[in-house]
Scaffold this motif. Structure first.
Motif, short mmCIF file in Angstrom:
data_model
loop_
_atom_site.label_atom_id
_atom_site.label_comp_id
_atom_site.label_asym_id
_atom_site.label_seq_id
_atom_site.Cartn_x
_atom_site.Cartn_y
_atom_site.Cartn_z
N GLY A 16 2.27 1.60 11.40
CA GLY A 16 3.14 0.92 12.34
C GLY A 16 3.54 -0.48 11.92
O GLY A 16 4.35 -1.13 12.59
N GLY A 17 2.98 -0.95 10.79
CA GLY A 17 3.31 -2.27 10.29
C GLY A 17 4.51 -2.24 9.36
O GLY A 17 5.24 -1.24 9.27
N GLU A 18 4.71 -3.34 8.66
CA GLU A 18 5.85 -3.43 7.74
C GLU A 18 5.59 -2.55 6.52
O GLU A 18 4.54 -2.63 5.89
N LEU A 19 6.58 -1.72 6.19
CA LEU A 19 6.50 -0.83 5.05
C LEU A 19 7.58 -1.25 4.05
O LEU A 19 8.76 -1.32 4.40
N TYR A 20 7.17 -1.53 2.84
CA TYR A 20 8.07 -2.15 1.87
C TYR A 20 8.79 -1.12 0.99
O TYR A 20 8.27 -0.04 0.71
N ARG A 21 9.97 -1.51 0.56
CA ARG A 21 10.73 -0.75 -0.44
C ARG A 21 10.79 -1.60 -1.71
O ARG A 21 11.46 -2.62 -1.75
N THR B 134 11.24 0.03 -4.89
CA THR B 134 12.28 0.71 -5.67
C THR B 134 13.13 1.53 -4.71
O THR B 134 12.81 1.65 -3.52
N SER B 135 14.16 2.14 -5.25
CA SER B 135 15.07 2.93 -4.41
C SER B 135 14.40 4.17 -3.83
O SER B 135 14.91 4.76 -2.88
N VAL B 136 13.28 4.57 -4.40
CA VAL B 136 12.59 5.78 -3.91
C VAL B 136 11.27 5.46 -3.20
O VAL B 136 10.51 6.37 -2.88
N SER B 137 11.00 4.19 -2.95
CA SER B 137 9.81 3.85 -2.16
C SER B 137 9.92 4.48 -0.78
O SER B 137 11.00 4.50 -0.18
N VAL B 138 8.82 4.99 -0.26
CA VAL B 138 8.82 5.66 1.04
C VAL B 138 8.46 4.64 2.12
O VAL B 138 7.34 4.11 2.14
N ASP B 139 9.43 4.36 3.02
CA ASP B 139 9.17 3.42 4.10
C ASP B 139 9.34 4.06 5.48
O ASP B 139 9.40 3.36 6.49
N ASP B 140 9.41 5.37 5.52
CA ASP B 140 9.49 6.10 6.77
C ASP B 140 8.07 6.45 7.20
O ASP B 140 7.38 7.22 6.52
N PRO B 141 7.59 5.93 8.35
CA PRO B 141 6.20 6.19 8.74
C PRO B 141 5.89 7.66 8.97
O PRO B 141 4.76 8.10 8.72
N LEU B 142 6.86 8.44 9.40
CA LEU B 142 6.61 9.87 9.61
C LEU B 142 6.41 10.60 8.29
O LEU B 142 5.55 11.47 8.16
N VAL B 143 7.22 10.24 7.29
CA VAL B 143 7.06 10.83 5.96
C VAL B 143 5.73 10.42 5.36
O VAL B 143 4.98 11.23 4.79
N LEU B 144 5.39 9.14 5.51
CA LEU B 144 4.12 8.65 4.98
C LEU B 144 2.94 9.33 5.67
O LEU B 144 1.96 9.68 5.02
N LYS B 145 3.04 9.50 6.98
CA LYS B 145 1.96 10.16 7.71
C LYS B 145 1.74 11.57 7.17
O LYS B 145 0.60 12.01 6.99
N SER B 146 2.83 12.28 6.90
CA SER B 146 2.72 13.62 6.34
C SER B 146 2.07 13.57 4.96
O SER B 146 1.24 14.42 4.62
N GLN B 147 2.44 12.58 4.15
CA GLN B 147 1.84 12.44 2.82
C GLN B 147 0.34 12.17 2.93
O GLN B 147 -0.46 12.73 2.17
N LEU B 148 -0.05 11.31 3.87
CA LEU B 148 -1.47 10.98 4.03
C LEU B 148 -2.27 12.20 4.49
O LEU B 148 -3.41 12.39 4.07
N ASP B 149 -1.66 13.01 5.34
CA ASP B 149 -2.32 14.26 5.73
C ASP B 149 -2.56 15.13 4.51
O ASP B 149 -3.62 15.76 4.37
N TRP C 213 0.81 -1.22 0.00
CA TRP C 213 0.00 0.00 0.00
C TRP C 213 0.84 1.27 0.00
O TRP C 213 0.45 2.29 -0.60
N ASN C 214 2.00 1.23 0.66
CA ASN C 214 2.81 2.44 0.81
C ASN C 214 3.60 2.80 -0.44
O ASN C 214 4.23 3.85 -0.49
N THR C 215 3.55 1.94 -1.46
CA THR C 215 4.34 2.19 -2.67
C THR C 215 3.51 2.68 -3.84
O THR C 215 4.06 2.92 -4.93
N CYS C 216 2.20 2.83 -3.67
CA CYS C 216 1.37 3.20 -4.82
C CYS C 216 0.35 4.26 -4.43
O CYS C 216 -0.09 4.35 -3.28
N ALA C 217 -0.04 5.05 -5.42
CA ALA C 217 -1.02 6.11 -5.19
C ALA C 217 -2.36 5.53 -4.75
O ALA C 217 -3.04 6.12 -3.90
N LEU C 218 -2.74 4.37 -5.29
CA LEU C 218 -3.99 3.75 -4.87
C LEU C 218 -4.00 3.50 -3.37
O LEU C 218 -4.97 3.80 -2.67
#
Length: 258
Positions: A155-160, A162-177, A132-137
């Protein structure tokens, strides 16, 4: 919980990740049962067509019966049925492939893929399972989940992938906001190098997020400075149309604004 059913499902999941087949001993070790128990499970699943045995290697793999079940799931899925015509319209409007997906924690299952118009060679992605963390959907869906479910996924497993996949939960949280503010999500080569995605959430009659619909295509095209906003607006408009067809209330997702 019925243990035999749970074990059978575990067998199917292990075979789904095996390359390309597994023997009885290997399966028994993976699911934590005795070899006779694993053999009994496999024979039962084989009789139902859900697994099959290679006569040369005596190893097992997924069977054709799963295709029938999978197609039945897709054919009966309301979001897919409602979104198909909208996806076709959007693909023609912006000359891009369109995916429709639902959350199958922790992944996104692509339930519909409308090809980009034209005769270029394309690979059907219906049935693909994407982190889920690697795609716009995925980001479009998770952004509108209830807070506790959103935090659980962060808080679960976040996958990489590609080299630019976002697996930092804080960065992802900001993106979701940001997704909740704008009403659409982006991925910039996070799933496939060279490709990007723009997706918007789809809501059901209860007002809850049911899935997402989005564009997938070359990053230099979808995320071009002069076109990104137009594509995002088109995606969001179509997602709202699908939501209306699903009976979503007008207030669903209205906290978002461009």
């Amino acid at each position: 919980m019925i243990q035999a059913v749970q074990r059978a499902v575990h067998v199917l999941r292990e075979l789904a990740t095996a390359t390309p087949q597994l023997g009885v001993t290997a399966l028994a070790d993976r699911i934590g049962v005795s070899k006779p128990t694993a053999h009994a499970l496999l024979r039962t699943l084989e009789r139902e067509g859900l697994v099959c045995q290679d006569p040369e290697t005596a190893r097992y793999q997924l069977g054709p019966g799963l295709v029938v079940l999978g197609n039945a799931y897709l054919d009966s899925h309301e979001l897919r049925a409602r979104a198909a015509a909208w996806a076709d319209h959007l693909a023609g409007r912006v000359d891009s492939a369109v995916w429709v997906g639902v959350l199958n924690k922790p992944d996104v299952l692509v339930i519909h893929h409308q090809f980009r118009p034209g005769d270029a060679l394309q690979t059907l992605e219906t049935g693909a399972s994407l982190p889920w963390n690697t795609c716009a959907l995925g980001k479009a869906i998770v952004a509108f989940l209830p807070a506790d479910q959103r935090e659980q996924l962060l808080g679960g497993e976040l996958y990489r992938v590609t080299s630019v996949s976002v697996d930092d939960p804080l960065v992802l949280k900001s993106q979701l906001d940001g997704v909740r503010r704008t009403g659409y999500a982006l991925d910039d080569q996070e799933l496939t190098l060279g490709d990007a995605g723009i997706a918007a959430p789809v809501f059901d009659r209860t007002g809850l997020v049911a899935g997402a619909l989005g564009l997938v295509g070359p990053v230099e095209r979808l995320l071009a400075d002069d076109m990104r906003r137009d594509y995002a607006i088109a995606v969001r408009e179509v997602a709202r149309g699908v939501s209306r067809d699903l009976g979503a209330p007008r207030t669903a997702g209205l906290s978002a604004s461009m």
